[in-house]
Design a protein around this motif. Structure first.
Motif, mmCIF file in Angstrom:
data_model
loop_
_atom_site.group_PDB
_atom_site.id
_atom_site.type_symbol
_atom_site.label_atom_id
_atom_site.label_comp_id
_atom_site.label_asym_id
_atom_site.label_seq_id
_atom_site.Cartn_x
_atom_site.Cartn_y
_atom_site.Cartn_z
ATOM 1 N N MET A 296 0.854 -1.206 0.000
ATOM 2 C CA MET A 296 0.000 0.000 0.000
ATOM 3 C C MET A 296 0.885 1.250 0.000
ATOM 4 O O MET A 296 1.846 1.331 0.762
ATOM 5 N N SER A 297 0.557 2.226 -0.835
ATOM 6 C CA SER A 297 1.374 3.442 -0.841
ATOM 7 C C SER A 297 0.922 4.372 0.277
ATOM 8 O O SER A 297 -0.247 4.385 0.641
ATOM 9 N N PRO A 298 1.863 5.163 0.833
ATOM 10 C CA PRO A 298 1.527 6.041 1.957
ATOM 11 C C PRO A 298 0.445 7.042 1.563
ATOM 12 O O PRO A 298 0.424 7.504 0.420
ATOM 13 N N SER A 299 -0.412 7.347 2.504
ATOM 14 C CA SER A 299 -1.548 8.210 2.184
ATOM 15 C C SER A 299 -1.353 9.651 2.660
ATOM 16 O O SER A 299 -0.936 9.886 3.788
ATOM 17 N N PRO A 300 -1.642 10.621 1.761
ATOM 18 C CA PRO A 300 -1.546 12.025 2.153
ATOM 19 C C PRO A 300 -2.828 12.526 2.826
ATOM 20 O O PRO A 300 -2.927 13.704 3.158
ATOM 21 N N LEU A 301 -3.814 11.631 3.029
ATOM 22 C CA LEU A 301 -5.135 12.082 3.506
ATOM 23 C C LEU A 301 -5.091 12.726 4.884
ATOM 24 O O LEU A 301 -4.297 12.318 5.738
ATOM 25 N N PRO A 302 -5.965 13.721 5.124
ATOM 26 C CA PRO A 302 -6.161 14.187 6.502
ATOM 27 C C PRO A 302 -6.895 13.090 7.269
ATOM 28 O O PRO A 302 -7.529 12.234 6.651
ATOM 29 N N PRO A 303 -6.831 13.105 8.607
ATOM 30 C CA PRO A 303 -7.586 12.107 9.360
ATOM 31 C C PRO A 303 -9.071 12.404 9.227
ATOM 32 O O PRO A 303 -9.461 13.562 9.083
ATOM 33 N N LEU A 304 -9.881 11.359 9.295
ATOM 34 C CA LEU A 304 -11.320 11.596 9.411
ATOM 35 C C LEU A 304 -11.536 12.260 10.751
ATOM 36 O O LEU A 304 -10.794 12.010 11.703
ATOM 37 N N LEU A 305 -12.543 13.102 10.836
ATOM 38 C CA LEU A 305 -12.804 13.711 12.136
ATOM 39 C C LEU A 305 -14.279 14.018 12.309
ATOM 40 O O LEU A 305 -15.038 14.060 11.336
ATOM 41 N N LEU A 306 -14.641 14.182 13.557
ATOM 42 C CA LEU A 306 -16.014 14.558 13.894
ATOM 43 C C LEU A 306 -15.983 15.911 14.583
ATOM 44 O O LEU A 306 -15.083 16.187 15.379
ATOM 45 N N ASP A 307 -16.950 16.762 14.253
ATOM 46 C CA ASP A 307 -17.053 18.077 14.897
ATOM 47 C C ASP A 307 -18.180 18.060 15.919
ATOM 48 O O ASP A 307 -19.216 17.432 15.703
ATOM 49 N N GLY A 308 -17.969 18.775 17.012
ATOM 50 C CA GLY A 308 -18.990 18.840 18.065
ATOM 51 C C GLY A 308 -19.437 20.267 18.310
ATOM 52 O O GLY A 308 -19.642 21.037 17.367
ATOM 53 N N TRP A 309 -19.562 20.619 19.586
ATOM 54 C CA TRP A 309 -19.994 21.962 19.945
ATOM 55 C C TRP A 309 -18.997 23.028 19.460
ATOM 56 O O TRP A 309 -17.784 22.810 19.482
ATOM 57 N N TYR A 310 -19.531 24.184 19.087
ATOM 58 C CA TYR A 310 -18.702 25.370 18.833
ATOM 59 C C TYR A 310 -18.265 25.949 20.173
ATOM 60 O O TYR A 310 -18.995 25.846 21.169
ATOM 61 N N ILE A 311 -17.077 26.560 20.170
ATOM 62 C CA ILE A 311 -16.561 27.149 21.421
ATOM 63 C C ILE A 311 -16.087 28.575 21.182
ATOM 64 O O ILE A 311 -15.372 28.847 20.213
#
Ligand code: 76R
Length: 269
Positions: A1-16
């Protein structure tokens, strides 16, 4: 598998919104009581969020207010309510910080990529998008994930520590050009250090790319302020911080319960 440049998946919650003020002497106690009433209302709004009032030690400011809200409009409402309250004109802004609770899912992203490669699913295709969508929906259902997206301050941890941070983009030290697998490895190490502070520190990581001057805000809660110093010191030696992190100014303060805000303000903040 070639290395991935992707950002991590993420979840957003409350605004601060973190707000910082110097407090000028108040002309009367009534204004202080009105302000305290606001914070009594905002102490616990369930899914809608909460606001806290903190007496800051040092740091060139007197007070930090932290507002957590479900959406940006409600965060703006809280900001306006503070400004328009009778106390508002005696609060001299010294700064503020806008971010949104962010749960970076490095381990999950790395695992999904590995599985996708084995199954011939290529990132960027519709098939990959479906895998991602399903995985994120499953994450959101988990109780501990939901709790981290809508964080509350433990009653047993009245101290708060706030600072903004970036990851470096320097030649030879560029976080954003590292393959995801490499970033995931360093984040796992970071997580191990953090987990040793379970029960002593409660942390809120919020993303501020596109919102404010740094990439993340870090808000820590603890019973003993020395826990901040111990954790942040230890993390400085983790590769992800020692090589890739830049930090802004640190601020430490103590939560004043809503019921005590009136006397706190009447006493000169
Ligand atoms: O899954 C895991 O093992 C790691 C979970 C985890 C992630 C994804 C985690 C754990 N953090 C994550 C992301 Mn963190 N964190 C900071 C700071 O002062 C410093 O050196 C850094 C400031 C602290 C104190 C801290 C505490 N963390 C992040 C990110 C986003 C990175 C990205 O997406 O590229 C940043 C900027 C960041 C910074 N982290 C933990 C903690 C603690 C205490 C934990 C363990 C929490 C727990 O297991 O309950």
């Amino acid at each position: 598998m070639s290395p991935s440049p992707l950002p991590p998946l993420l979840l957003d919650g409350w605004y601060i919104l973190h707000q910082f003020f110097r407090v000028e002497p108040l002309p009367d106690d009534e204004a202080a009581r009105g302000f305290a009433d606001l914070f009594a209302l905002w102490d616990d709004m369930g899914e809608e969020g909460w606001s806290g009032y903190y007496r800051v030690v040092g740091g060139g400011t007197d007070v930090m207010l932290i507002h957590f809200r479900r959406d940006l409009e409600a965060l703006g409402d809280a900001e306006r309510a503070v400004r328009r309250s009778p106390v508002g004109e005696h609060l001299i802004p010294t700064g503020d910080y806008l971010s949104v609770v962010e749960l970076g899912l490095y381990a999950l992203t790395a695992a999904l990529l590995e599985k996708a490669a084995a199954e011939g699913v290529v990132p960027g295709t519709e098939a990959w998008d479906l895998v991602v969508e399903e995985a994120l929906a499953q994450e959101r259902e988990k109780r501990y994930v939901a709790q981290r997206l809508q964080p509350v301050q433990p009653d047993s941890m009245p101290w708060a520590c706030f600072y903004p941070m970036d990851k470096r983009r320097a030649p030879g030290q560029n976080w954003y050009t590292l393959p995801l697998e490499e970033r995931a490895r360093m984040m796992a190490e970071h997580g191990m250090t953090g987990r040793r502070y379970a029960g002593r520190i409660s942390q809120v990581i919020s993303g501020s790319v596109g919102f404010d001057d740094w990439e993340w805000a870090v808000t820590l809660f603890a019973a003993d302020p020395l826990a901040f110093k111990a954790l942040v010191t230890e993390m400085r030696y983790d590769e992800v911080s020692s090589v890739y992190a830049e930090f802004g100014s640190f601020l430490v303060g103590q939560r004043i319960p809503a019921a005590e805000i009136a006397s706190e303000l009447a006493g000169g903040g």
